[in-house]
Design an enzyme around this catalytic site. Structure first.
Site, PDB file in Angstrom:
ATOM      1  N   THR A   1       1.409 -18.119   9.702  1.00  0.00           N
ATOM      2  CA  THR A   1       0.900 -18.070   8.339  1.00  0.00           C
ATOM      3  C   THR A   1       1.121 -19.458   7.769  1.00  0.00           C
ATOM      4  O   THR A   1       1.912 -20.234   8.299  1.00  0.00           O
ATOM      5  CB  THR A   1       1.689 -17.070   7.477  1.00  0.00           C
ATOM      6  OG1 THR A   1       3.075 -17.437   7.539  1.00  0.00           O
ATOM      7  CG2 THR A   1       1.539 -15.645   7.951  1.00  0.00           C
TER       8      THR A   1
ATOM      9  N   LYS B  73       4.389 -19.359   3.977  1.00  0.00           N
ATOM     10  CA  LYS B  73       5.831 -19.063   3.930  1.00  0.00           C
ATOM     11  C   LYS B  73       6.594 -20.392   3.864  1.00  0.00           C
ATOM     12  O   LYS B  73       6.369 -21.140   2.922  1.00  0.00           O
ATOM     13  CB  LYS B  73       6.193 -18.167   5.107  1.00  0.00           C
ATOM     14  CG  LYS B  73       5.459 -16.816   5.004  1.00  0.00           C
ATOM     15  CD  LYS B  73       5.750 -15.867   6.148  1.00  0.00           C
ATOM     16  CE  LYS B  73       4.930 -14.585   5.989  1.00  0.00           C
ATOM     17  NZ  LYS B  73       5.099 -13.679   7.132  1.00  0.00           N
TER      18      LYS B  73
ATOM     19  N   ARG C  75      -2.180 -18.940   1.180  1.00  0.00           N
ATOM     20  CA  ARG C  75      -2.095 -17.669   1.885  1.00  0.00           C
ATOM     21  C   ARG C  75      -3.196 -17.645   2.945  1.00  0.00           C
ATOM     22  O   ARG C  75      -4.371 -17.399   2.624  1.00  0.00           O
ATOM     23  CB  ARG C  75      -2.345 -16.564   0.848  1.00  0.00           C
ATOM     24  CG  ARG C  75      -1.691 -15.258   1.084  1.00  0.00           C
ATOM     25  CD  ARG C  75      -1.592 -14.488  -0.204  1.00  0.00           C
ATOM     26  NE  ARG C  75      -0.256 -14.648  -0.728  1.00  0.00           N
ATOM     27  CZ  ARG C  75       0.817 -14.096  -0.206  1.00  0.00           C
ATOM     28  NH1 ARG C  75       0.729 -13.301   0.825  1.00  0.00           N
ATOM     29  NH2 ARG C  75       1.998 -14.312  -0.748  1.00  0.00           N
TER      30      ARG C  75
ATOM     31  N   TYR D 281     -20.722 -20.147   2.072  1.00  0.00           N
ATOM     32  CA  TYR D 281     -20.700 -19.393   3.337  1.00  0.00           C
ATOM     33  C   TYR D 281     -20.843 -20.363   4.504  1.00  0.00           C
ATOM     34  O   TYR D 281     -21.694 -21.245   4.477  1.00  0.00           O
ATOM     35  CB  TYR D 281     -21.860 -18.377   3.388  1.00  0.00           C
ATOM     36  CG  TYR D 281     -21.352 -16.950   3.381  1.00  0.00           C
ATOM     37  CD1 TYR D 281     -20.665 -16.441   4.478  1.00  0.00           C
ATOM     38  CD2 TYR D 281     -21.518 -16.133   2.261  1.00  0.00           C
ATOM     39  CE1 TYR D 281     -20.161 -15.154   4.465  1.00  0.00           C
ATOM     40  CE2 TYR D 281     -21.020 -14.843   2.244  1.00  0.00           C
ATOM     41  CZ  TYR D 281     -20.338 -14.357   3.353  1.00  0.00           C
ATOM     42  OH  TYR D 281     -19.839 -13.095   3.333  1.00  0.00           O
TER      43      TYR D 281
ATOM     44  N   ASP E 174       4.728 -16.379  17.514  1.00  0.00           N
ATOM     45  CA  ASP E 174       4.286 -16.168  16.132  1.00  0.00           C
ATOM     46  C   ASP E 174       5.342 -16.796  15.230  1.00  0.00           C
ATOM     47  O   ASP E 174       6.371 -16.193  14.948  1.00  0.00           O
ATOM     48  CB  ASP E 174       4.157 -14.658  15.885  1.00  0.00           C
ATOM     49  CG  ASP E 174       3.779 -14.341  14.448  1.00  0.00           C
ATOM     50  OD1 ASP E 174       3.611 -15.298  13.649  1.00  0.00           O
ATOM     51  OD2 ASP E 174       3.665 -13.146  14.119  1.00  0.00           O
TER      52      ASP E 174
HETATM   53  C1  LIG Z   1       4.401 -12.617   7.540  1.00  0.00           C
HETATM   54  C2  LIG Z   1       4.201 -12.458   9.001  1.00  0.00           C
HETATM   55  C3  LIG Z   1       2.960 -12.100   9.534  1.00  0.00           C
HETATM   56  C4  LIG Z   1       1.788 -11.615   8.702  1.00  0.00           C
HETATM   57  O1  LIG Z   1       1.347 -12.398   7.722  1.00  0.00           O
HETATM   58  P1  LIG Z   1       0.443 -11.828   6.513  1.00  0.00           P
HETATM   59  O2  LIG Z   1      -0.108 -13.086   5.969  1.00  0.00           O
HETATM   60  O3  LIG Z   1       1.371 -11.116   5.612  1.00  0.00           O
HETATM   61  O4  LIG Z   1      -0.588 -10.943   7.102  1.00  0.00           O
HETATM   62  C5  LIG Z   1       2.821 -12.065  10.906  1.00  0.00           C
HETATM   63  N1  LIG Z   1       3.848 -12.350  11.706  1.00  0.00           N
HETATM   64  C6  LIG Z   1       5.065 -12.670  11.234  1.00  0.00           C
HETATM   65  C7  LIG Z   1       6.170 -12.976  12.190  1.00  0.00           C
HETATM   66  C8  LIG Z   1       5.289 -12.722   9.865  1.00  0.00           C
HETATM   67  O5  LIG Z   1       6.508 -12.991   9.395  1.00  0.00           O
END
Ligand SMILES: *Cc1c(COP(=O)(O)O)cnc(C)c1O
Length: 464
Positions: free
Chosen positions: A237, A240, A246, A56, A211
């Site tokens: 994220t 990806k 993750r 923690y 984003d």
């Molecule tokens: C995948 C994605 C997210 C969210 O990610 P998670 O890890 O699935 O919560 C946010 N914004 C965009 C543009 C994404 O493609």
């Protein structure tokens, strides 16, 4: 007691372990074309299953609520340093928070930090390629919490070209007066015009929040335009195209913002607001195993092989686009600059749902998606296909034509199914599950795909 604590998972829980092995097998045998997925490295998996998980460490490094964080602090600092380095950011003018549990919590923390409850945000509409967390709501329901706790208004793509309609965004932003404009996509195959987004944000005295969740690997490799030059806040994220764990990361501007009218220095004030939105605003203890994995993924993103990989991702997507166009398929925006394509199936008579289903049955994973101009979001007319995961397995352009041929044969087969079932999806599924002749054809094609997939390696652990 010792048994409970020290047994291997295959000894302690064979029932669960069987399922884990089956999933590994599925990943090995199939062609993974879901654009948001990837296969992470062994090093990332090792971080994720390490002792770091146990600790923690609420708060930020150097300012924790618990003791014993000497090494956890160093790990989080390392992750921060490497995250900034991965995007060539000067630590004097950019900071980052590596604690968000994933992309969606990161985005919620950004809005929470930047604006008050019911503050206004504008993002690309979900059916047009945006993300749920950019304020998605429908006629009847506020779907995403980002539309419940903030007021959102979507902008759209041009239904003919499939390209973001920046002029209309500019016009509507003037009326809506958003406090945050979001530049980010989950299903859009072209680079974004961050300079234009910046102009529109400035016209409205709004923050520009980029984003880059889907494209952050391509940005780190420097092969598509970076959002940082024009943005105030950037989130991503890390699982990806970036191919890490993750998790999520938020980058924010800091230091000198501008010089005021009387020559005084005006400083950025969003660092502490965003940090506090993450913790204690929205989250508790950081996932230290994930933070370590971010650190090592960001190190990998600096390796020359990573650039080669990302270039191959895009080359493969472009080849896939061409291979499908050669077979008569329409691709939204007529091409791609990135890792994915959106296939518009309206001229084929196959719906997105049927395409997704038949491809799943032949071990090709993808997802149905709305295409620009779609009449119904519930019955989308396209499929989204991505190359990051395939490319991690070693797929090159020479393989892509074979893969396009498998997809084409699957979609042709779905026409045969429709001929028997009629238009309804339930009847379509019913034929797939009961018609012996169709099942034989599906099985033959699936065997071919699975045999083909197994020539490619998978990173990670051998069995699970
Ligand atoms: C995948 C994605 C997210 C969210 O990610 P998670 O890890 O699935 O919560 C946010 N914004 C965009 C543009 C994404 O493609």
């Amino acid at each position: 007691m010792a048994e409970l604590l020290q047994q291997n998972i295959w000894e302690s829980d064979p029932e669960l372990f069987e399922l884990m092995k089956k999933e590994k097998k599925r990943q090995q045998c199939g062609l993974e074309m879901i654009a948001s997925e990837n296969f992470t490295s062994l090093s990332v998996l090792q971080c994720l299953s390490s002792c770091l998980h146990n600790k923690y460490s609420e708060g930020l490094p150097g300012a924790r609520y618990y003791g014993g964080n000497e090494f956890i602090d160093q790990i989080e600092w390392l992750a921060q340093k490497r995250a900034l380095a991965a995007y060539n950011l000067d630590p004097e003018i950019w900071g980052c928070n590596v604690q968000p549990y994933s992309g969606s919590p990161a985005n919620f923390a950004v809005y929470t930090g930047l604006i008050e409850p019911h503050g206004r945000i504008m993002g690309l509409d979900l059916p047009d390629g945006g993300h749920l967390t950019h304020g998605f709501f429908t006629q009847t329901k506020k779907i995403s919490a980002t539309s419940i706790f903030f007021e959102s208004m979507p902008y759209k793509v041009n239904p003919t070209t499939g390209l973001i309609d920046y002029d209309k965004l500019a016009e509507q932003a003037k009326l809506f007066k958003p406090k945050v404009i979001i530049a980010g996509v989950s299903c859009y195959s072209r680079c974004l015009d961050y300079k234009r987004f910046r102009q529109i944000a400035d016209e409205n005295n709004a923050y520009l929040f980029s984003d880059m969740a889907h494209i952050s690997g391509l940005v780190a490799a420097g092969i598509i335009p970076s959002p940082f030059e024009y943005s105030d806040v950037v989130a991503t994220t890390t699982h990806k195209t970036l191919r890490g764990p993750r998790a999520g990361v938020i980058f924010f501007r800091k230091g000198l913002k501008c010089i005021g009218k009387n020559g005084e220095k005006i400083m950025w004030d969003i660092e502490s607001r965003i940090n506090q939105a993450v913790f204690p605003g929205l989250q508790g203890g950081p996932h230290n195993h994930a933070i370590a994995a971010i650190a090592t993924a960001m190190k990998q993103a600096k390796a020359p092989e990573f650039v080669t990989y990302q270039k191959q991702v895009v080359a493969n997507a472009q080849k896939l686009c061409k291979s499908l166009q050669d077979r008569g398929y329409k691709i939204s925006t007529d091409g791609t600059d990135v890792h994915l394509i959106l296939v518009d199936l309206r001229n084929t008579g196959i719906t997105g749902a049927k395409a997704e289903r038949i491809l799943e049955d032949i071990s090709i994973a993808c997802n149905k998606n709305t295409v620009p101009g779609d009449k119904s979001a519930l019955n989308p007319s396209g499929i989204r296909l991505g190359t990051p995961a395939l490319t991690t397995r070693g797929v090159k352009e020479i393989h892509i034509d074979d893969i396009a041929q498998f997809i084409h044969r699957g979609l042709e087969l779905s026409k045969e199914v429709t001929a028997k079932s009629g238009p309804k999806l339930v009847d379509f599924k019913n034929i797939l599950e009961t018609d012996v002749e169709i099942q034989k054809k599906v099985a033959t094609l699936r065997d071919e795909v699975e045999k083909y997939s197994q020539q490619f390696t998978l990173p990670g652990l051998d069995e699970y």
